[in-house]
Write a protein that holds these residues in place. Structure first.
Motif, PDB file in Angstrom:
ATOM      1  N   ALA A  45       0.835  -1.203   0.000  1.00 40.50           N
ATOM      2  CA  ALA A  45       0.000   0.000   0.000  1.00 40.50           C
ATOM      3  C   ALA A  45       0.870   1.253   0.000  1.00 40.50           C
ATOM      4  O   ALA A  45       0.594   2.222  -0.730  1.00 40.50           O
ATOM      5  N   LEU A  46       1.935   1.252   0.795  1.00 36.56           N
ATOM      6  CA  LEU A  46       2.835   2.408   0.821  1.00 36.56           C
ATOM      7  C   LEU A  46       3.503   2.602  -0.540  1.00 36.56           C
ATOM      8  O   LEU A  46       3.699   3.736  -0.992  1.00 36.56           O
ATOM      9  N   SER A  47       3.833   1.499  -1.195  1.00 35.20           N
ATOM     10  CA  SER A  47       4.534   1.599  -2.485  1.00 35.20           C
ATOM     11  C   SER A  47       3.636   2.148  -3.581  1.00 35.20           C
ATOM     12  O   SER A  47       4.126   2.623  -4.602  1.00 35.20           O
ATOM     13  N   GLY A 103      -9.869   0.134   4.879  1.00 35.84           N
ATOM     14  CA  GLY A 103     -10.242   1.495   4.504  1.00 35.84           C
ATOM     15  C   GLY A 103      -9.351   2.521   5.175  1.00 35.84           C
ATOM     16  O   GLY A 103      -8.906   3.488   4.538  1.00 35.84           O
ATOM     17  N   LEU A 104      -9.073   2.307   6.458  1.00 33.61           N
ATOM     18  CA  LEU A 104      -8.170   3.214   7.170  1.00 33.61           C
ATOM     19  C   LEU A 104      -6.799   3.203   6.510  1.00 33.61           C
ATOM     20  O   LEU A 104      -6.175   4.261   6.326  1.00 33.61           O
ATOM     21  N   ARG A 105      -6.305   1.994   6.185  1.00 32.34           N
ATOM     22  CA  ARG A 105      -4.980   1.901   5.563  1.00 32.34           C
ATOM     23  C   ARG A 105      -4.941   2.678   4.248  1.00 32.34           C
ATOM     24  O   ARG A 105      -4.009   3.441   3.993  1.00 32.34           O
ATOM     25  N   ARG A 106      -5.936   2.481   3.409  1.00 26.14           N
ATOM     26  CA  ARG A 106      -5.964   3.183   2.124  1.00 26.14           C
ATOM     27  C   ARG A 106      -5.994   4.683   2.313  1.00 26.14           C
ATOM     28  O   ARG A 106      -5.279   5.435   1.631  1.00 26.14           O
ATOM     29  N   GLY A 138     -19.395   0.314   9.394  1.00 26.95           N
ATOM     30  CA  GLY A 138     -18.748  -0.056   8.147  1.00 26.95           C
ATOM     31  C   GLY A 138     -18.609   1.092   7.169  1.00 26.95           C
ATOM     32  O   GLY A 138     -18.048   0.929   6.085  1.00 26.95           O
ATOM     33  N   LEU A 139     -19.112   2.272   7.531  1.00 26.81           N
ATOM     34  CA  LEU A 139     -19.027   3.446   6.663  1.00 26.81           C
ATOM     35  C   LEU A 139     -17.724   4.190   6.884  1.00 26.81           C
ATOM     36  O   LEU A 139     -17.188   4.202   8.004  1.00 26.81           O
ATOM     37  N   PRO A 140     -17.220   4.827   5.856  1.00 24.32           N
ATOM     38  CA  PRO A 140     -16.014   5.638   6.044  1.00 24.32           C
ATOM     39  C   PRO A 140     -16.361   6.894   6.840  1.00 24.32           C
ATOM     40  O   PRO A 140     -17.533   7.239   7.000  1.00 24.32           O
ATOM     41  N   PRO A 141     -15.363   7.598   7.340  1.00 24.39           N
ATOM     42  CA  PRO A 141     -15.634   8.852   8.059  1.00 24.39           C
ATOM     43  C   PRO A 141     -16.296   9.861   7.126  1.00 24.39           C
ATOM     44  O   PRO A 141     -16.071   9.846   5.910  1.00 24.39           O
ATOM     45  N   ASP A 142     -17.116  10.716   7.717  1.00 24.21           N
ATOM     46  CA  ASP A 142     -17.900  11.689   6.947  1.00 24.21           C
ATOM     47  C   ASP A 142     -16.988  12.538   6.061  1.00 24.21           C
ATOM     48  O   ASP A 142     -16.171  13.301   6.572  1.00 24.21           O
ATOM     49  N   ASP A 172     -11.109  11.893  -1.408  1.00 24.03           N
ATOM     50  CA  ASP A 172     -10.728  12.314  -2.759  1.00 24.03           C
ATOM     51  C   ASP A 172      -9.593  11.446  -3.290  1.00 24.03           C
ATOM     52  O   ASP A 172      -9.638  10.952  -4.419  1.00 24.03           O
ATOM     53  N   LEU A 173      -8.573  11.230  -2.450  1.00 25.04           N
ATOM     54  CA  LEU A 173      -7.370  10.541  -2.901  1.00 25.04           C
ATOM     55  C   LEU A 173      -7.565   9.047  -3.089  1.00 25.04           C
ATOM     56  O   LEU A 173      -6.824   8.416  -3.837  1.00 25.04           O
ATOM     57  N   THR A 174      -8.537   8.474  -2.414  1.00 30.36           N
ATOM     58  CA  THR A 174      -8.742   7.030  -2.556  1.00 30.36           C
ATOM     59  C   THR A 174      -9.681   6.682  -3.693  1.00 30.36           C
ATOM     60  O   THR A 174     -10.050   5.523  -3.873  1.00 30.36           O
ATOM     61  N   GLY A 175     -10.108   7.673  -4.438  1.00 31.99           N
ATOM     62  CA  GLY A 175     -10.851   7.413  -5.672  1.00 31.99           C
ATOM     63  C   GLY A 175     -12.295   7.054  -5.479  1.00 31.99           C
ATOM     64  O   GLY A 175     -12.968   6.643  -6.421  1.00 31.99           O
TER      65      GLY A 175
END
Length: 990
Positions: A45-47, A103-106, A138-142, A172-175
């Motif tokens: 993921a970092l790469s 999701g947190l990692r991404r 299971g939802l991402p943060p607002d 935005d960055l995770t598409g």
């Protein structure tokens, strides 16, 4: 030992092993690689971050900060060598959650790899990484930009703002989101930040101070719900009344201060009088300013105004009051030019070294799209309320839906806008710095390309792929900006009052009456047929027609212009390109209005060949084509149907019809002011062009005739141009005066060729007939249609009269066998330039014939003062005078040996045979008569030589020739031809 080659495939720099290894993150073993499958996923993921090295460094620092904070909280101090991370429960929790919560990692890795500033914020606030964790649901943060404010203080607002911004950036960055949700979330965050700052400022008012009625109106990108990551937030402050001004100004100033400390600068420079004006104005003061002093750009800015904070009802009242002013601003005479000038000034203010890299203000940048959309909104939004949207993309979609912008053009602009804003967002996220300039540093470019999702492809690296897309989008944006912002249709529509654009039946009827339509009810039926329904075609017609009606009304018969437009639209309305061409094709719509409202001749040509409408789009298409291109093109059309004479001549006549339309339009538009082509055509160039078209037609017809009637081997055949064709002085109604000559064959075979040419060209067809007139041949109609060269020589040697020598003055080879044509011209030279000139008796004979022509050939009932061809001082008068001098003196003065009347006249003046004043008068008379003769045919649609002294046909002729009072034009015609007549008489009698 480490295995750098194994780690290198992840894309990290040389220090990657140290950061990931046993003294760092403990995710990598020098011998085994990733210490576990979870570690491998995290390393992977970092790469894949936009900047893998930045992501790894930032993550290492974050884990170290979490570790140190936990050690401090437990009363200890970090131990171990410098750079070594102390593993504890806090670091294990962070790493463990990253393994569990994908999701947190991404989200965390994406932020760390794209923004050094947000990474620094997370490191300084080591517990805020938790705000990116997936909720229990299971939802991402607002990610919608809402503030989670604990208390109404500046520090709490700053913290809440950064957390909300962090969540927006992560989404935005995770598409998971497109551009528009991101811009809307940033705008929502701005609104809530303004509201919170407003509340803090109000709370800080001195005790006992009543809360003012103060509205904060969002402007610019914030007002359009299209805010970017780092931008000033444009606002206008509105107080309800004078009593609200003192406290309102205090609150506004404090709000600006708070927002500057928390998030971004607040810019109130869009207020009336800009930075020189008061920060807060009352509702009444705003109303007075915008009604009296506001400039076009200020109304353009108001397109994006919307309530944001404070007294929202007051903001809505302010907008409702200014709305009518906004939607009438485009009717100012200077409005369209003002918007264009403002765009040019913005480009001029960009530093030259940054111009090619500026994605906002430079050519092909965001401002190009915004200005084009806003000008279209100002012009068309006066009537179409669906266009009254503050955002660029919603407004652009509405313009496409309404038919004001083509679907393909709209989609191209949408893609360009999304691309440019995506570039802007990535650039600004990197360091949360306001920038719109693409870097030129190679490393920074590689990062930007990666941040935008570009990956290397075979034969093209990521930076090359990004550059290719950027150049393509910028070129398309600039092209469409010019196309939309500078289309003449905009100015024409802007000049039509908004009331006239509202095409309700009653308002349309009133407008038709005002515009001078003789049959408003009939015209209304045409309008209803063209605009009825909810189709895109009807929508575009509703945009075009109010402007076209204005142009039709300038013609003598507005009803005919509308009827012709209806007929053309009925033929082409279902053709995809037709209305698109009228809307987007520069001056096409208004040029079409002039053509079909003034000329039945051109309208008939267009209805028979509707595709020819495309010629009106480009000035080069309104230039006469060269003789060589015409000959080649017409001949090629004949050859394509070599086996079928009917199809061959039909193809040739279709080409002729297209060329006649080209020339007629060039002629009609040449006195059309702003509609005129870059190189207007005059009557002399028109005569030559019409003659070239006739030459090409005759040449192609001869090719077809020779193919179907070949005759004996070795037979040569040529066509000699006479009269106006020979003199390159053809007009629209002119027949082709010709002689047919052959050599090396029998007369019957040659006669068959000539008759076949006449049959082919006289066959019924949907185009103006080209009459073949061979009456100037020896013995006239009683003589054989075709003669051999030797027969011509014998006749001219033994029987020819002086008038036949006069007719030969304009003889020239047109088509067929060139050597035979040259031989005939040499024969003609011996007769038309007789050695020693004319005898006295021959001069008297010419004068006698001239007098007889005047009395016998003038049509019954014709007015000799205004008959352009045979009338006094007209075409024939000048031509007889010029030709008499040629017959008398061309043997001695070779400069007189010309087939064109005015060229010969100029040579006679230069040779001292005609006084300069007389030559000038005759040239003026001949030119004006030729212009009027052509204009009469254009107006009536059929040949005529008689200039009427009143009525719609006279008015049409005058408009075609530059306008003015018809009575004064007739007076000028009579005055000019009277002087020409007097000069002719002096020459004939000399």
């Amino acid at each position: 030992m480490t295995r750098p080659t194994r780690l290198a495939r992840y894309g990290f720099a040389d220090n990657g092993a140290a950061l990931l290894g046993a003294q760092g993150l403990r995710l990598w073993d020098a011998e085994q690689g990733p210490v576990s499958p979870d570690a491998a996923e995290l390393i992977h993921a970092l790469s894949r971050a936009a900047d893998p090295d930045l992501a790894l460094r930032q993550f290492h620092r974050l884990v170290d900060s979490v570790s140190r904070a936990a050690e401090r909280a437990n009363g200890g101090r970090p131990t171990g060598p410098t750079g070594e991370i102390t593993e504890n429960a806090a670091t294990r929790e962070l790493i463990g959650l990253l393994h569990q919560d994908h999701g947190l990692r991404r989200r965390l890795v994406a932020v760390l790899g794209a923004s050094s500033t947000l990474g620094d914020h997370l490191i300084a606030n080591e517990q805020e990484w938790r705000t990116l964790a997936t909720a229990a649901s299971g939802l991402p943060p607002d990610p919608e930009g809402h503030l989670d404010l604990d208390e109404a203080t500046v520090p709490a607002l700053r913290k809440a703002y950064r957390i909300a911004l962090l969540r927006i950036a992560a989404a935005d960055l995770t598409g998971g989101r497109g551009l528009e949700p991101t811009m809307a979330a940033l705008s929502t965050l701005a609104d809530e930040t303004l509201a919170a700052a407003y509340a803090i400022a109000v709370a800080a008012l001195p005790a006992g101070t009543p809360e003012p009625r103060l509205a904060v109106v969002a402007m610019g990108k914030c007002g359009g719900n299209e805010l970017n990551y780092v931008s000033d937030v444009d606002v206008i402050f509105v107080a309800a009344g004078d009593e609200d001004l003192p406290a309102g100004t205090t609150v506004a100033a404090r709000l600006i201060e708070i927002c500057g400390q928390v998030a971004w600068p607040v810019d109130a420079a869009l207020r009336p009088e800009g930075s020189r004006g008061p920060l807060v104005r009352t509702l009444a003061s705003h109303q007075a300013y915008y009604r009296r002093w506001a400039r076009t750009w200020e109304f353009q800015a108001l397109l994006k105004a919307r309530p944001a904070a404070g007294d929202l009802a007051l903001a809505a009242e302010w907008l409702a009051d200014l709305g009518p002013l906004i939607w009438h601003a485009a009717e100012r005479p200077e409005a369209v030019a003002d918007v264009r000038d403002m765009r040019r000034k913005i480009i001029d203010n960009v530093p030259a070294k940054e111009l090619d890299r500026e994605i906002k203000r430079g050519p092909g940048g965001l401002r190009d799209i915004e200005f084009a959309v806003q000008l279209l909104q100002l012009v068309h939004g006066r009537v179409d309320e669906t266009l009254r949207l503050p955002g660029t993309l919603p407004a652009l979609r509405a313009l496409v839906t309404g038919g004001y912008v083509g679907r393909q053009d709209g989609e191209t602009l949408l893609r360009g806008y999304r691309f440019l804003r995506a570039v802007e967002h990535r650039l600004q996220l990197q360091q949360l710095r306001r920038t719109h300039t693409v870097p030129d540093d190679p490393a920074a470019l590689r990062w930007l390309a990666a941040a935008l999702g570009y990956t290397p492809l075979p034969g093209q690296d990521a930076v090359e792929a990004f550059r290719s897309d950027w150049v393509g989008h910028a070129a398309n944006v600039r092209r469409l900006h010019v196309k939309l912002l500078y289309q003449p249709l905009l100015e024409a529509v802007a000049r039509v009052p908004a009331e006239a654009l509202r095409m309700t039946p009653e308002s349309a009827r009133r407008r038709l009456e005002v515009l001078g339509f003789a049959d408003p009810a009939g015209a209304l039926r045409h309008l209803e047929a063209l605009t009825g329904g909810v189709t895109r075609t009807s929508a575009i017609q509703r945009t075009l027609l109010p402007m076209l009606l204005q142009d039709f009304s300038d013609a003598p018969e507005p009803d005919r212009g509308l009827l012709n437009y209806r007929q053309v639209s009925d033929k082409l309305g279902s053709t995809p390109w037709y209305l698109r061409l009228l809307r987007d094709g520069g001056p096409v719509a208004r040029r079409l209005a002039r053509v079909i409202s003034l000329s039945r001749y051109a309208t008939d040509l267009l209805t028979r060949d509707p595709e020819a409408l495309r010629l009106l789009a480009d000035d080069p298409e309104l230039l006469p084509r060269s003789r060589e291109k015409l000959l080649d093109g017409f001949a090629a059309a004949a050859v394509r149907h070599a086996d079928d004479p009917v199809k061959a001549i039909a193809a040739v006549r279709a080409l002729r019809r297209r060329e006649l339309f080209r020339l007629a339009c060039a002629d009609i538009l040449s006195h059309g002011g702003a509609l005129a082509p870059a190189q207007p055509i005059d009557v002399h160039a028109l005569g030559a062009a019409l003659s070239d078209v006739t030459d090409a037609t005759l040449n192609a017809a001869l090719l077809i005739a020779r193919r179907s009637k070949p005759g004996p081997a070795g037979m040569r055949f040529a066509v000699i141009g006479m009269g106006r064709l020979g003199g390159y002085e053809m007009s629209y109604p002119s027949d082709a005066d010709v002689l047919f000559v052959f050599d090396g064959g029998d007369e019957a075979a040659a006669h068959a060729v000539a008759e076949e040419m006449r049959r082919l060209l006289n066959a019924p067809a949907p185009d103006p007939a080209l009459g073949i007139d061979a009456d100037l041949r020896p013995e006239g109609r009683q003589g054989p249609l075709v003669r051999s060269l030797q027969a011509y020589r014998q006749y001219y040697d033994r029987w020819s009269k002086v008038w036949e020598a006069q007719a030969l003055l304009r003889a020239r080879f047109v088509c067929g066998d060139a050597s035979l044509g040259q031989a005939f011209q040499e024969l003609a030279d011996s007769k038309r330039y007789p050695e020693g000139g004319l005898t006295r008796e021959q001069v008297v004979e010419i004068r006698r014939i001239k007098a007889r022509v005047e009395t016998e050939r003038l049509p019954r009932g014709a007015d000799p003062n205004t008959h352009t061809k045979l009338g006094r001082g007209g075409l024939t008068d000048v031509e007889w005078a010029v030709q008499l001098l040629q017959l008398r003196h061309a043997h001695a003065l070779p400069g007189l040996r010309r087939t064109r009347t005015l060229e010969a006249l100029a040579a006679e003046c230069e040779g001292g045979l005609v006084a300069a004043a007389d030559a000038e008068e005759m040239a003026a008379g001949w030119t004006l008569a030729a212009q009027v003769r052509n204009a009469l045919t254009l107006v009536r649609g059929r040949p005529t030589d008689q200039l009427p002294q009143h009525g719609v046909e006279l008015a049409g002729v005058v408009l075609l020739l530059g306008g003015g009072d018809p009575g004064e034009f007739v007076d000028r015609y009579l005055r000019t031809t009277r002087r020409s007549r007097a000069a002719m008489q002096r020459v004939m009698e000399s």
